[in-house]
Scaffold this active site. Structure first.
Site, PDB file in Angstrom:
ATOM      1  N   PRO A   1      35.729  35.115  44.317  1.00  0.00           N
ATOM      2  CA  PRO A   1      34.630  34.195  43.972  1.00  0.00           C
ATOM      3  C   PRO A   1      33.734  34.708  42.855  1.00  0.00           C
ATOM      4  CG  PRO A   1      34.165  35.341  46.027  1.00  0.00           C
ATOM      5  CD  PRO A   1      35.591  35.654  45.674  1.00  0.00           C
ATOM      6  N   LEU A   2      33.820  36.010  42.542  1.00  0.00           N
ATOM      7  CA  LEU A   2      33.051  36.571  41.423  1.00  0.00           C
ATOM      8  C   LEU A   2      33.935  36.801  40.206  1.00  0.00           C
ATOM      9  CD1 LEU A   2      30.775  39.118  43.317  1.00  0.00           C
ATOM     10  CD2 LEU A   2      30.203  36.827  42.502  1.00  0.00           C
ATOM     11  N   ALA A   3      35.101  36.158  40.194  1.00  0.00           N
ATOM     12  CA  ALA A   3      36.011  36.253  39.052  1.00  0.00           C
ATOM     13  C   ALA A   3      36.358  37.702  38.721  1.00  0.00           C
ATOM     14  CB  ALA A   3      35.428  35.545  37.827  1.00  0.00           C
TER      15      ALA A   3
ATOM     16  N   GLY B   1      34.675  40.251  39.228  1.00  0.00           N
ATOM     17  CA  GLY B   1      33.510  40.981  38.731  1.00  0.00           C
ATOM     18  C   GLY B   1      32.908  40.412  37.462  1.00  0.00           C
ATOM     19  N   LEU B   2      33.568  39.431  36.849  1.00  0.00           N
ATOM     20  CA  LEU B   2      33.041  38.850  35.615  1.00  0.00           C
ATOM     21  C   LEU B   2      31.672  38.204  35.809  1.00  0.00           C
ATOM     22  CD1 LEU B   2      36.279  37.192  34.152  1.00  0.00           C
ATOM     23  CD2 LEU B   2      35.006  39.098  33.147  1.00  0.00           C
ATOM     24  N   LEU B   3      31.400  37.736  37.039  1.00  0.00           N
ATOM     25  CA  LEU B   3      30.140  37.052  37.311  1.00  0.00           C
ATOM     26  C   LEU B   3      29.116  37.970  37.985  1.00  0.00           C
ATOM     27  CD1 LEU B   3      31.636  33.683  38.614  1.00  0.00           C
ATOM     28  CD2 LEU B   3      30.781  34.190  36.315  1.00  0.00           C
TER      29      LEU B   3
ATOM     30  N   LYS C   1      27.441  42.332  35.066  1.00  0.00           N
ATOM     31  CA  LYS C   1      27.767  43.525  34.271  1.00  0.00           C
ATOM     32  C   LYS C   1      28.271  43.164  32.874  1.00  0.00           C
ATOM     33  CE  LYS C   1      30.802  45.130  37.117  1.00  0.00           C
ATOM     34  NZ  LYS C   1      31.808  46.009  37.764  1.00  0.00           N
TER      35      LYS C   1
ATOM     36  N   TYR D   1      49.674  43.560  49.878  1.00  0.00           N
ATOM     37  CA  TYR D   1      48.587  44.425  49.417  1.00  0.00           C
ATOM     38  C   TYR D   1      48.943  45.881  49.704  1.00  0.00           C
ATOM     39  CZ  TYR D   1      45.647  40.193  49.185  1.00  0.00           C
ATOM     40  OH  TYR D   1      45.124  38.958  48.907  1.00  0.00           O
TER      41      TYR D   1
END
Length: 349
Positions: free
Chosen positions: A213-215, A217-219, A222, A61
């Protein structure tokens, strides 16, 4: 904050883990975030205050900068948290600067220890499969680090089912450390892990750590059907991690998340996280945030409880098709299925 056992180990981890891929923003990681030391300190403070006891990073990272920032932020309070990092990805241009050889693992661990300003890593994870290095060599290198006290527990990330079981079987055969966890991509956007990786975790006693876990930001709520995403959004553009294979199903899933969230007075993101925390073998969700507001919203998911009916709605809208041999097993083997089998097949019987 709830704490769960990490697989069959004696280690207890918070159900939310502080993810730090956004720390640094060096090179391609600037696409994810560019959290500096001051903001990282605020986020870590807030996470610890909320009860989070595990911070996750990786040497790759921002080319080590994420680890350096964590080391600075945790100066004087290292014992307040567990630290997890990873090794495998390329850290230079040399022929031995990547992989899971004894050379790269030991050199990588020592470099991570220096950057993190600590004498041990609580959970050292192999970041990805290395098909060129014998599994025995990888596990023997990890064993050496454990015996030296530089590593407490070991885990895997991004392995396939057969790779994971090969490593676990080899560890049992050779008496080397067994992975206590697997860190995998798993979300309502793509439940592929339910085919092999979740059943393997149930069967083998691994704790599942979930990245993104939110893909990505897809989930978050927005991205809605017929609406333009916010300016600067990277998803549903040329950014393809995670890949979106069924955009219509994604939109249907987001609509359910938004509706359930509105019923609870919370965000779609909190609902998506709460759903994951109810899945088999899941120990903790690795949450990262570009802003303090996003972090605060994600932290609140630990307190959200979904009803059985709400979970069923989310299960249905995001359901996987049964691939072979699973559809055949569902049709012919329902009399002799284990808990691991039922983690996938149960809803289809």
């Amino acid at each position: 904050m709830e704490y769960r056992q990490l697989g069959r180990s004696g280690l207890r981890v918070s159900v939310l883990t502080m993810g730090t891929m956004t720390f640094g923003g060096k090179g391609n990681f600037a696409n994810v975030g560019s959290t500096d030391v001051a903001e990282a300190r605020r986020q870590v403070d807030r996470a610890i205050d909320a009860g989070i006891n595990l911070i996750d990073t990786a040497d790759v990272y921002s080319d080590g900068l994420s680890e350096e920032i964590i080391g600075e932020v945790l100066e004087g309070r290292r014992e307040d948290v567990l630290l997890a990092t990873k090794v495998r990805m390329s850290m230079g241009a040399g022929p031995n600067d990547a992989g899971l050889s004894r050379h790269h693992i030991i050199r990588g661990a020592e470099a991570s220890l220096r950057r993190l300003r600590t004498d041990h890593i609580d959970l050292y994870q192999v970041h990805e499969w290395d098909g060129h290095t014998p599994v025995e060599e990888t596990l023997e290198a990890l064993d050496l680090l454990v015996k030296q006290g530089k590593v407490r527990y070991v885990g895997a990330s991004n392995y396939s089912g057969w790779q994971l079981l090969k490593a676990l079987g080899t560890a049992d055969r050779t008496g080397t450390p067994r992975f206590v966890s697997e860190q995998i991509y798993y979300s309502l956007q793509a439940r592929d892990a339910e085919y092999e990786l979740i059943p393997a975790a149930v069967d083998q006693g691994l704790g599942v750590l979930v990245w993104s876990p939110l893909a990505g930001g897809l989930l978050s709520g927005k991205y809605r059907r017929g609406q333009e995403p916010p300016a600067g959004s990277r998803q549903l553009t040329d950014w393809n991690e995670p890949p979106v294979r069924d955009q219509e199903q994604l939109y249907d899933t987001v609509e359910e998340l938004v509706a359930i969230g509105q019923a609870h007075g919370v965000s779609a993101a909190q609902v998506a996280l709460a759903w994951l925390l109810g899945r088999p073998a899941v120990a903790s969700l690795v949450i990262g945030a570009r802003t303090d507001e996003q972090l605060a919203d994600n932290l609140a998911a630990a307190e959200l409880s979904l009803s059985a009916e709400e979970r069923e709605r989310l299960d249905k809208v995001s359901a996987l098709p049964l691939l072979y041999p699973y559809w055949h097993q569902a049709a012919t083997s329902s009399d002799r299925l284990s808990p691991a089998d039922l983690s996938l097949l149960g809803p289809h019987l």
